[in-house]
Design an enzyme around this catalytic site. Structure first.
Site, PDB file in Angstrom:
ATOM      1  N   GLU A  18      54.468  35.116  33.135  1.00 11.32           N
ATOM      2  CA  GLU A  18      54.120  34.840  34.532  1.00 11.32           C
ATOM      3  C   GLU A  18      52.875  35.624  34.941  1.00 11.32           C
ATOM      4  O   GLU A  18      52.628  36.713  34.416  1.00 11.32           O
ATOM      5  CB  GLU A  18      55.262  35.266  35.463  1.00 11.32           C
ATOM      6  CG  GLU A  18      56.600  34.648  35.143  1.00 11.32           C
ATOM      7  CD  GLU A  18      57.760  35.404  35.784  1.00 11.32           C
ATOM      8  OE1 GLU A  18      58.894  34.919  35.669  1.00 11.32           O
ATOM      9  OE2 GLU A  18      57.522  36.483  36.391  1.00 11.32           O
ATOM     10  N   LYS A  32      50.886  38.264  36.962  1.00 10.60           N
ATOM     11  CA  LYS A  32      51.264  39.481  37.693  1.00 10.60           C
ATOM     12  C   LYS A  32      50.444  39.530  38.984  1.00 10.60           C
ATOM     13  O   LYS A  32      49.278  39.905  38.981  1.00 10.60           O
ATOM     14  CB  LYS A  32      51.008  40.729  36.849  1.00 10.60           C
ATOM     15  CG  LYS A  32      51.505  42.016  37.506  1.00 10.60           C
ATOM     16  CD  LYS A  32      51.266  43.215  36.601  1.00 10.60           C
ATOM     17  CE  LYS A  32      51.809  44.485  37.251  1.00 10.60           C
ATOM     18  NZ  LYS A  32      51.120  44.793  38.525  1.00 10.60           N
ATOM     19  N   ASP A  52      48.963  40.801  42.309  1.00 13.42           N
ATOM     20  CA  ASP A  52      48.635  42.157  42.747  1.00 13.42           C
ATOM     21  C   ASP A  52      48.982  42.305  44.226  1.00 13.42           C
ATOM     22  O   ASP A  52      48.160  42.081  45.112  1.00 13.42           O
ATOM     23  CB  ASP A  52      47.148  42.430  42.520  1.00 13.42           C
ATOM     24  CG  ASP A  52      46.834  43.921  42.553  1.00 13.42           C
ATOM     25  OD1 ASP A  52      47.791  44.726  42.544  1.00 13.42           O
ATOM     26  OD2 ASP A  52      45.645  44.278  42.581  1.00 13.42           O
ATOM     27  N   TYR A 104      59.992  35.268  42.362  1.00 14.30           N
ATOM     28  CA  TYR A 104      60.178  34.859  40.965  1.00 14.30           C
ATOM     29  C   TYR A 104      61.297  35.622  40.256  1.00 14.30           C
ATOM     30  O   TYR A 104      61.677  35.272  39.140  1.00 14.30           O
ATOM     31  CB  TYR A 104      58.875  35.081  40.186  1.00 14.30           C
ATOM     32  CG  TYR A 104      58.242  36.425  40.458  1.00 14.30           C
ATOM     33  CD1 TYR A 104      58.777  37.594  39.931  1.00 14.30           C
ATOM     34  CD2 TYR A 104      57.129  36.541  41.266  1.00 14.30           C
ATOM     35  CE1 TYR A 104      58.225  38.832  40.201  1.00 14.30           C
ATOM     36  CE2 TYR A 104      56.556  37.773  41.549  1.00 14.30           C
ATOM     37  CZ  TYR A 104      57.104  38.908  41.010  1.00 14.30           C
ATOM     38  OH  TYR A 104      56.557  40.141  41.284  1.00 14.30           O
ATOM     39  N   LYS A 157      48.432  44.384  31.266  1.00 13.37           N
ATOM     40  CA  LYS A 157      47.442  44.414  32.344  1.00 13.37           C
ATOM     41  C   LYS A 157      46.043  44.160  31.791  1.00 13.37           C
ATOM     42  O   LYS A 157      45.623  44.783  30.804  1.00 13.37           O
ATOM     43  CB  LYS A 157      47.504  45.755  33.079  1.00 13.37           C
ATOM     44  CG  LYS A 157      48.867  45.998  33.733  1.00 13.37           C
ATOM     45  CD  LYS A 157      48.877  47.207  34.630  1.00 13.37           C
ATOM     46  CE  LYS A 157      48.183  46.923  35.935  1.00 13.37           C
ATOM     47  NZ  LYS A 157      48.341  48.031  36.904  1.00 13.37           N
ATOM     48  N   CYS A 216      21.011  59.608  62.502  1.00 15.31           N
ATOM     49  CA  CYS A 216      21.005  58.161  62.255  1.00 15.31           C
ATOM     50  C   CYS A 216      19.693  57.781  61.581  1.00 15.31           C
ATOM     51  O   CYS A 216      18.613  58.158  62.066  1.00 15.31           O
ATOM     52  CB  CYS A 216      21.158  57.410  63.574  1.00 15.31           C
ATOM     53  SG  CYS A 216      20.924  55.632  63.425  1.00 15.31           S
ATOM     54  N   CYS A 238      17.587  55.591  64.454  1.00 16.46           N
ATOM     55  CA  CYS A 238      17.089  56.147  65.725  1.00 16.46           C
ATOM     56  C   CYS A 238      17.016  57.666  65.730  1.00 16.46           C
ATOM     57  O   CYS A 238      16.600  58.269  66.727  1.00 16.46           O
ATOM     58  CB  CYS A 238      17.954  55.665  66.880  1.00 16.46           C
ATOM     59  SG  CYS A 238      19.653  56.310  66.830  1.00 16.46           S
ATOM     60  N   CYS A 275      26.751  56.846  64.576  1.00 14.87           N
ATOM     61  CA  CYS A 275      25.618  57.083  65.464  1.00 14.87           C
ATOM     62  C   CYS A 275      26.119  56.814  66.876  1.00 14.87           C
ATOM     63  O   CYS A 275      26.499  55.682  67.202  1.00 14.87           O
ATOM     64  CB  CYS A 275      24.457  56.140  65.125  1.00 14.87           C
ATOM     65  SG  CYS A 275      23.168  56.134  66.386  1.00 14.87           S
ATOM     66  N   CYS A 307      20.675  52.464  69.934  1.00 17.65           N
ATOM     67  CA  CYS A 307      20.114  52.445  68.580  1.00 17.65           C
ATOM     68  C   CYS A 307      19.701  51.005  68.248  1.00 17.65           C
ATOM     69  O   CYS A 307      20.520  50.081  68.377  1.00 17.65           O
ATOM     70  CB  CYS A 307      21.160  52.940  67.583  1.00 17.65           C
ATOM     71  SG  CYS A 307      20.678  52.756  65.854  1.00 17.65           S
TER      72      CYS A 307
END
Length: 677
Positions: free
Chosen positions: A114, A116, A118, A229, A317, A411, A414, A429, A434
Site C-alpha cells: 500500500e 504510505k 504522509d 486501510y 521509505k 529592513c 526602508c 519591519c 515601507c
C-alpha cells in the site's frame, strides 16, 4: 567503544530523540528530515543491542512516539495502535521476508503493498455502523479524542453503508491517516504568502497541527482528508485477509487507498514497491514510502508484534531526492504584513524533475540552528516533495570565506529597525509605509479576489508607489488623469480605462473590500460570511469580541476565536481604522449582499460545485457567484460529496478525480441550462 562511552552515547541519543519526538508528534514542527531521525534511532538500537545492560523498556526504540496534548481528552484504544518498522534498504526489506520465511517455513508468502500516506495516524470507531469516535495514535495505548475535528472531513461518513456482501460489525476500529492534498496545501500557503506570513513546511506538519486545533471552525477551513486501510479491534470479525478488508472498507463507503498491490514472494513484492515509486508523484497527496503487509490475518496473529511494531509488516521509505549545490547569496523578502523571510539564492540544480534556484530558509533561528553561511555547499530537498528547502550544510566543503550570516537589523527596503513580537519567531519591519509592504498591500487590494481593478498590475503599482502618488489604499481613488498621462506615450485610452475601472470599484461587493483590507486569517469565504452578517463596513470595524464569541459560543458560523481576535485587533490599529474612514469619505460604497427574497432561485440548493479549466464566456469567479446566488456552494476540491464539476478548456486533475469518483461533469452550456431551469 567502552561500556562507559556507550552509556554516555546512549544517553545523548535518547535525549536527542526525545526532543525530536516532541517537535514532531506534539508540535508538528520537526527540525530534521525523516531519514536523519530514523538514522538516530537506528544508531541507538544498534548500541542497545551491543550493550544490552543499558537497554530499557523506556527507550524510544521500544515506544511509539506520543502525540497526546493536555488540551485534549484522551481515549483508550480497544486494540493497541502501533507504529511500523522502517527501512530504506532493499537488503533489509528482503531480510524482513526471510524472518517470516523462517517463522512459517514457506517461501511464497502473500503480501499486500500500500502507499504510505504522509499524514497523522488516526483510529476511527464505528458502533453498529455509526461513527462514534476518532482518536489519534497517542502513545499507542491511548490517544487524543479529535472526533469533532474529524467530523469536518467531508469524505468521512457518519454512517457505514450496509450490504449483503459487506456486513457491518457491532464495533470496529478502522485505522488510517489524516492528511492534506497537495493542492489544498499549496492553496493555504499561497494565502499565507499573500498575507506576508511564514509558509508551512510540508502537508504532514500542517495536517497534524490542524487536527489538533481547538477551534473546529478553523479546522473546517483547511479541508482535511482521510484515508482508511487498517483494522484494530473488530467484533465480530468480518475479514480474514488484508486484501479482502480493503474491499469491505470501500463497500462501506469509506475513503481508502486508491491503489494497492497483491504479490506473492519477495521478488513480486519488491517489483510492486518500485512500481509504486514510479506512480506516487501522480497521487493527490504526499506519499513517502510503501507499506508491505502479510495478507493473511491468521499469519499476522502468529507473527505477533514487538512492543512498538508488528513483525508482519514493514515500511519501505523512499529516500527523498536531494541535491548538493552552493548558496550564492541570502536575500530577504518583505511580506505584506512586514515579515522578513530569508531565501537562499542557489546555483541552479536539478531536483525531482525541476530546476531549483531558490530555497526557503524559513527564519532567523533556522539559519542559526543549521549554521548556514553564504558560500556554503548545502543539501537541498523538496520538503514534502513540494517546497525546496535547505536540509544541511556540507561542512567538509566549507572554506574560510564562508562567514556566519548576519540577519539584517534593519529592513532591507526602508531601513527601519526590525522588531520581533512577543511569542513570534519571525522578524518584522514595523514601518507600514515601507514601499514593499505598500506594494504588496495594494497588489492584494486590487487583485481579482478583492476589488478586481483591471489595469493595476504589478508594474503600474510600482510606478505609483515610486512616484509617491499612492501610499495607502484610499490614494488609488485620488489618482489624477494628468499625472497618469505622464507615465508614457499614447496612454490616454489606457488611462481613461484605468480611471473608469477604479470608479467602478467604488461600488464593489462588501466582501471584496473586506478581503482586500488584508485582515490576518480572513480569506474569501470568511469575508463573505462577515459581509452577510454585518452588511456594513463600519459596523464590522466597530465590532467587539462579544459580537463574534458570546458566552463561549460562535456567533457567526466559520468565524472562530482566532479569526475574531485577528479582526478586532486589526481594526483596533488606528492606521487600519483610518484607512476604512478614508475609503468611505472618498466615496467607496461597498454593496452588501442582496437579501434572499422569498421565492428566489434555489435551483442549486444543497448542491456543491467544483470549477476547473477556462470557461468560454464567463470567468470562474462569475460562475461561482451565480452558483452561490442560486443557493449552491463552491468547493476547491473534488470528493464523493461533490454534486457537479463544471469543466472548461484545459481542465486538470480535478476533472480526472471527478471521473474516478463518478461525479457528474458538466460544461458551461449545461450549467446555464440548469441555472435557467
Amino acid at each position: 567503544m567502552t561500556p562507559a562511552d556507550a552509556k554516555k552515547k546512549i544517553s545523548t541519543l535518547r535525549e536527542k530523540i526525545a526532543r525530536h519526538d516532541e517537535l514532531y508528534y506534539r508540535n508538528a514542527k520537526p527540525e530534521i528530515a525523516d531519514f536523519d531521525y530514523d538514522a538516530l534511532k537506528r544508531e541507538l538500537a544498534d548500541l542497545e543491542a551491543k550493550f544490552p545492560e543499558f537497554a530499557t523498556q523506556e527507550s524510544p526504540t521500544e515506544k511509539v512516539g506520543d502525540d497526546r496534548l493536555a488540551s485534549f481528552t484522551q481515549y483508550r484504544h480497544r486494540a493497541r495502535m502501533q507504529s511500523l518498522d522502517n527501512t530504506y534498504s532493499e537488503q533489509e526489506f528482503r531480510e524482513f521476508h526471510q524472518r517470516l520465511v523462517k517463522l512459517f517455513n514457506r517461501e511464497e508468502l502473500a503480501y499486500v503493498i500500500e502507499p504510505k500516506v504522509d499524514g497523522l495516524a488516526v483510529s476511527v470507531t464505528y458502533e453498529h455502523g455509526k461513527l462514534v469516535r476518532a482518536v489519534t495514535r497517542g502513545n499507542g495505548e491511548e490517544g487524543d479524542d479529535v472526533t469533532e475535528n474529524a467530523k469536518t472531513i467531508h469524505s468521512l461518513p457518519r454512517e457505514l453503508k450496509a450490504s449483503k456482501h459487506a456486513p457491518i460489525p457491532d464495533v470496529i476500529e478502522i485505522r488510517g491517516e489524516i492528511y492534506l492534498t497537495t493542492e489544498e496545501f499549496q492553496r493555504i500557503n499561497k494565502e499565507r504568502e499573500e498575507a506576508g506570513e511564514e509558509l508551512y513546511a510540508n502537508p504532514r506538519n500542517l495536517a497534524s497541527g490542524t487536527i489538533k486545533q481547538l477551534d473546529t471552525k478553523e479546522v473546517a477551513k483547511r479541508k482535511l482528508e482521510i484515508v482508511l486501510y487498517g483494522v484494530g479491534f473488530c467484533e465480530p470479525a468480518v475479514a480474514d485477509k488484508q486484501s479482502g478488508y480493503h474491499a469491505l472498507v470501500k463497500q462501506w463507503g469509506l475513503p481508502t487507498v486508491e491503489r494497492y498491490w497483491c504479490a506473492t514472494g519477495i521478488d513480486a513484492a519488491w517489483a510492486a514497491v518500485n512500481e509504486l515509486d514510479k506512480l506516487r508523484h501522480s497521487f493527490a497527496y504526499a506519499t513517502d514510502g510503501a507499506v508491505v503487509k502479510l495478507d493473511d490475518f491468521r499469519l499476522q496473529r502468529e507473527a505477533g508484534s514487538t512492543s512498538k511494531a508488528p513483525r508482519w509488516a514493514i515500511a519501505y521509505k523512499f529516500a527523498a531526492e536531494r541535491a548538493e549545490t552552493r548558496i550564492k547569496a541570502i536575500t530577504v523578502q518583505v511580506g505584506r504584513t512586514g515579515v522578513l523571510t530569508p531565501v537562499a539564492e542557489l546555483e541552479p540544480v536539478l531536483l525531482a524533475g525541476t530546476t531549483v534556484q531558490r530555497a526557503t530558509l524559513h527564519n532567523k533561528d533556522e539559519i542559526a540552528r543549521k549554521d548556514i553561511r553564504i558560500g556554503d555547499y548545502v543539501l537541498v530537498e523538496k520538503a514534502g516533495e513540494i517546497i525546496p528547502a535547505v536540509i544541511e550544510v556540507n561542512l567538509k566543503r566549507r572554506t574560510p570565506s564562508c562567514e556566519p550570516y548576519q540577519f539584517p537589523k534593519k529592513c532591507p527596503v526602508c531601513e527601519t529597525p526590525v522588531v520581533q513580537l512577543e511569542g513570534e519567531v519571525a522578524m518584522r519591519c514595523p514601518n507600514l509605509s515601507c514601499p514593499t509592504q505598500v506594494r504588496r498591500r495594494l497588489g492584494h487590494f486590487v487583485s481579482k479576489g478583492a476589488l478586481d481593478i483591471d489595469g493595476l498590475g504589478g508594474a503600474m503599482i510600482d510606478d505609483l508607489v515610486e512616484k509617491g502618488w499612492v501610499k495607502e489604499m484610499p490614494d488609488l481613488f485620488r489618482l489624477k488623469r494628468d499625472d497618469l498621462l505622464t507615465l508614457g506615450k499614447n496612454v490616454g485610452k489606457s488611462t481613461d480605462n484605468l480611471l473608469a475601472a477604479i470608479e467602478t470599484a467604488k461600488t464593489r461587493e462588501l466582501w471584496r473590500v473586506i478581503h482586500g483590507l488584508g485582515i490576518p486569517h480572513v480569506g474569501v469565504a470568511a469575508s463573505k460570511d462577515l459581509a452577510a452578517h454585518f452588511r456594513d463596513l463600519e459596523k464590522l470595524a466597530d465590532a467587539k469580541m462579544e459580537d463574534f464569541i458570546a458566552n463561549k459560543t460562535v456567533v457567526i458560523a466559520g468565524i472562530g476565536e482566532t479569526m475574531a481576535a485577528a479582526i478586532v485587533g486589526f481594526f483596533a490599529e488606528p492606521r487600519n481604522r483610518a484607512v476604512v474612514t478614508e475609503l468611505l469619505e472618498i466615496g467607496v460604497k461597498p454593496q452588501a449582499p442582496a437579501a434572499k427574497a422569498a421565492g428566489g432561485s434555489t435551483v442549486f440548493a444543497g448542491k456543491t460545485f467544483v470549477l476547473t479549466g477556462t470557461l468560454p464566456t464567463m470567468t470562474r469567479d462569475e460562475a461561482a457567484e451565480k452558483i452561490e446566488a442560486a443557493g449552491g456552494k463552491v468547493s476547491g476540491s473534488v470528493s464523493k460529496k461533490t454534486s457537479y464539476v463544471l469543466a472548461g478548456a484545459e481542465a486538470g486533475s480535478k476533472l480526472e478525480k471527478a471521473k474516478e469518483l463518478g461525479v457528474a461533469v458538466i460544461d458551461e452550456v449545461e450549467f446555464v441550462r440548469m441555472l435557467n431551469a
